[in-house]
Design an enzyme around this catalytic site. Structure first.
Site, mmCIF file in Angstrom:
data_model
loop_
_atom_site.group_PDB
_atom_site.id
_atom_site.type_symbol
_atom_site.label_atom_id
_atom_site.label_comp_id
_atom_site.label_asym_id
_atom_site.label_seq_id
_atom_site.Cartn_x
_atom_site.Cartn_y
_atom_site.Cartn_z
ATOM 1 N N HIS A 24 0.713 -1.295 -0.056
ATOM 2 C CA HIS A 24 -0.025 0.112 0.097
ATOM 3 C C HIS A 24 0.955 1.186 0.150
ATOM 4 O O HIS A 24 0.144 2.347 -0.300
ATOM 5 C CB HIS A 24 -0.949 0.102 1.108
ATOM 6 N N ASP A 28 -0.081 3.958 4.879
ATOM 7 C CA ASP A 28 -0.555 3.164 6.161
ATOM 8 C C ASP A 28 -0.040 3.684 7.407
ATOM 9 O O ASP A 28 -0.476 3.233 8.347
ATOM 10 C CB ASP A 28 -0.478 1.642 5.780
ATOM 11 N N TRP A 141 -1.545 -16.239 1.182
ATOM 12 C CA TRP A 141 -2.421 -15.410 1.060
ATOM 13 C C TRP A 141 -3.352 -15.695 -0.308
ATOM 14 O O TRP A 141 -2.785 -15.738 -1.223
ATOM 15 C CB TRP A 141 -1.728 -14.109 0.869
ATOM 16 N N TYR A 143 -6.388 -14.428 -2.127
ATOM 17 C CA TYR A 143 -7.447 -13.350 -2.326
ATOM 18 C C TYR A 143 -7.996 -13.432 -3.749
ATOM 19 O O TYR A 143 -7.347 -13.383 -4.635
ATOM 20 C CB TYR A 143 -6.794 -12.066 -1.983
ATOM 21 N N LYS A 174 -4.241 -17.925 4.617
ATOM 22 C CA LYS A 174 -4.712 -16.545 5.058
ATOM 23 C C LYS A 174 -5.897 -16.238 4.148
ATOM 24 O O LYS A 174 -5.604 -15.674 2.948
ATOM 25 C CB LYS A 174 -3.466 -15.666 5.166
ATOM 26 N N GLY A 201 -6.995 -6.749 7.834
ATOM 27 C CA GLY A 201 -7.712 -5.954 7.211
ATOM 28 C C GLY A 201 -7.722 -4.407 7.932
ATOM 29 O O GLY A 201 -6.793 -4.195 8.473
ATOM 30 N N GLY A 227 -2.314 -6.568 11.129
ATOM 31 C CA GLY A 227 -1.220 -5.468 11.050
ATOM 32 C C GLY A 227 -1.873 -4.298 11.648
ATOM 33 O O GLY A 227 -1.621 -3.730 12.643
#
Lengths: 250, 250, 250, 250, 250
Positions: A24, A28, A141, A143, A174, A201, A227
């Site tokens: 990102h 963040d 992960w 997604y 995950k 998230g 996180g």
């Protein structure tokens, strides 16, 4: 035999994710959590079962990580959020390198539904094989992303993601939780002997988060890889301890 | 010489397919058959000549598979059903890995007519070569798919699929049956010394299924590789035994 | 030095092509010629100088081929006729594998003018090099195909194909004859020290075929690589003998 | 441990960039600075901490470079300015070759936001790994480019670029400065233990340049990698000395 | 140190190019010059400093080439003129193979501005490295081509081509001359220690050609790599001798 005890205690786990800097950008972060040392401190004091870094941080902060004794998970692929279109995330670190850095597990993201899905599935194959040959755990992960999955049932996609993890040889999968405990339970079942952890998230209200943690554990998940809800919190250790109590039912 | 007796008894075979978790997702499953152990039990008690798993399940359930003594077939490629457009299914497990897992045969899907056909044909080449060097049987799923085959004759495509299997070196060719026994006979002829097995497909009425099994055997096929018609059945062993009787004409 | 005598007798050759099963499907076959053993018999009795098979057939019918003593040419690439658009034909067998199967020569198709031309040219480079290192002859099918060559002069394309064969290191170049003996002579000249053989193509009237064989030999070609005109014939040996007489001028 | 002292003195550095010949063409040059020897002389007399060359110049002018004793940085990838669309810059020299040429560091450009981003990220991974194994410093040019980043905040992109450098394992990150000291400070923070140097860019008024150098140093950067502002200057050593005074605060 | 004396005498060179058979087809040839032996004779009697062949001809006519004692330059990539769109020319011969064939230099074409530019640049990197390791000279044909360069200044592109050759490690850069001596001089300067030779191009009037040869030499070029103007000439040796006099100013 998969050595889950490298990351799980009594079948449960709480992992600290910190790969957002690549995914990102520093958007963040604030002045505190932009610093990997701050994160390592949280992981250590919060007794996290593992901490997730990209190669660069795992390398430059290696002595701090080793001193903390928090088990290291090296994320082996990644991408920026800048490129539009169906996502592809390629390998940015080898299993051998992760071992050299002291990792007990490696992570890899697969965007199922992306038109580049097969590239990631195939790259994952080699990583999974080499990791298992060397006794490392493999966290995937998974997604759903891209044009093809728009409008599809989140419940079905969540269960599909879990099953794909099992089929391709992940040890820990995950997932992004859709908020429905029954659907999550089915996803956990679909994952068979592979363990499911849920992604934290975006930062949420503490109460809501703890309710979700409970649902996650009750659905049969091994725990969370979280996180922003921790290191964006004003009191990362407080929220950590609350989650630990829910997960290990102390 | 091809060692067909690893999977065939008296020239015939009945294989249990369970790669649907990756190909279709858990939507094919219920609380029973979502569990690979349930499937392994069916394979064992139903005396299946082989059982088809992806690497992940072959690895995590390896002790159960070995105990069952059902010959293991590892499917070496796969894809999800999520991505639109002409399909490509890439290698997700090596021959070496399959051997380590105890496989007597490996499987690979080629979508002929897909614009990615040549990628799969070429990937298959290496697998075929390495498998034969190590004494493993090679089963090739050959399914016409993609824009180019729309509206084409199913009979011709079925025979073409069989012939391609022979030409590229498959030992056993898994086809989708078009329902016409004469066409299937021609496909079997086109396959030459390679054996043909028919895919079970979606669950059907038991009587219709058994009629088809008879047609399949009479057309000269070696048998079937069947999944949903068995493990979605209320009595998997009953239907298995009925099929066995037709196949081996007991 | 190129050992042409592995496939040529007194500078001439007649090769039996049987790679149509992959390229066109069993639509080219009947109950007799669908069987590779039938073809091997023709090759043996017709004293063919070589027989062309894909890996699968060369492997499964290897003992029959060896017994026939007809020199084996393994075709190293291929594709189905299903995929639309500019063609690409990729390697489906290695030179090493061809040697193991007993081949004295390998074949490879390049579709010049296809937007995938460079992929085939580059794949061919490695094959040519490895084949020559191991004393095998290299036969290159060079066919103009794809959007870019539509409407272009067939005479010029035929000569260009011949020259490309020489430039990239083919020993024998298989061309499609445009029907004009003068043009074919120029193609043969353009091929320099490389030999030219003409593809048989679709089945034609016997007289017309023999006239063409004469033209081909007179133009300086080494001979033909022919399939359907032989094994689709009611009397394959009769037509073979007639062609042999024209080629070797007995 | 990263051996920054190969390129930094007291934590600061001034690097001379001369890879513009490939990136922009000789349009940046005049009769003097078109000659690499002229540049090497500036680097030597100006006591630059490093000089950046592509392989070709590092090889053909190797004896001049070695005599100058200026540390050599070999740029490992590059592209022309001719091709339109999202940029990709591929590896044009290996780490091994750079070592042979006497390099103490290697450079690599990643265009984040380009649809080819993942190709460069992955190519970089191998370079970073091999460079570190051999004790070389890794400098990463990270520039946002392509359709995806148009109109996005330059401040955010600059910080993101810095962070990506840290995450993927760069030792020194070369950024384009947006002109806002506060934003640059945040980028430096985001880079963690990795050092930031700023690209010189197009030639500017000397006073403005020196103001920027001050801002750059005050923001916590290690220094600059500068080219045109030096070797397009009428007095390269004068401007060099002025910059040195600002950087090392003499 | 680059051993230019393998191809240059007193700093000058005249090379005979004969790779047109692949690049343009036999349309460039007549009954005489279609034969590589005719070309080798010209090269020998005309005392050419080198002769350029593709692998196929270098291999099939190797004994004739060796007998002629003309230094051999093997062109390592090539393409047909058939495919439309931005050009890509891929490697069709290895450096190792060129050495085996007796080459003292290798050639490679890069189409700068083509959207495939980076593929050729990267392929060239490996060739350049391996050639230099083995003491071979590297000649790079650098031609601007493709949509991106349409309408751009030929003078700037010529200088850019020259500079790219230097930056990526070519020893000799083959350029297309725009006809302006001043521009060519700037290109030669931009090439630094790399030598520039000019491509002969289509056949022209003899007088005009000799004027150009003079301009080329006066601009500081090492000489020419010329084909059609020689072997399409009625008297190849006469024109050769006239060029030699201009080049070496005898």
């Amino acid at each position: 035999m998969v050595k889950f005890n490298k990351l799980l205690k009594k079948g449960k786990t709480l992992l600290l994710a910190y790969d957002q800097g690549l995914e990102h950008g520093p958007i963040d972060f604030n002045d505190l959590n932009v610093d990997p040392i701050y994160i390592i401190e949280i992981a250590k004091k919060g007794k996290y079962n593992g901490i997730v870094f990209q190669k660069g941080i795992a390398e430059k902060y290696n002595s701090e990580i080793k001193k903390s004794k928090v088990p290291l998970i090296v994320k082996l692929n990644g991408k920026t959020s800048l490129v539009k279109g169906d996502p592809v995330s390629r390998q940015l670190c080898t299993v051998k390198e992760a071992i050299k850095l002291g990792a007990v597990a490696v992570g890899y993201t697969i965007y199922i539904g992306s038109c580049h899905e097969s590239i990631m599935m195939q790259e994952f194959e080699q990583i999974q094989r080499e990791a298992h040959k060397n006794g490392l755990l493999v966290i995937t992960w998974i997604y759903p992303k891209g044009k093809s999955v728009r409008g599809k049932s989140k419940a079905k996609l969540m269960a599909y993601a879990a099953r794909i993890g099992l089929e391709i040889g992940a040890d820990i999968i995950k997932l992004q939780y859709n908020g429905n405990p029954k659907d999550l339970k089915w996803a956990v079942e679909s994952a068979g002997k592979a363990k499911v952890v849920v992604a934290g998230g975006v930062k949420r209200d503490e109460k809501k988060l703890l309710v979700q943690v409970k649902e996650i554990v009750n659905a049969g998940c091994a725990g969370l890889a979280i996180g922003r809800n921790v290191w964006q919190s004003k009191d990362p250790l407080a929220i950590t301890n609350k989650m630990r109590k829910v997960i290990w039912k102390k």
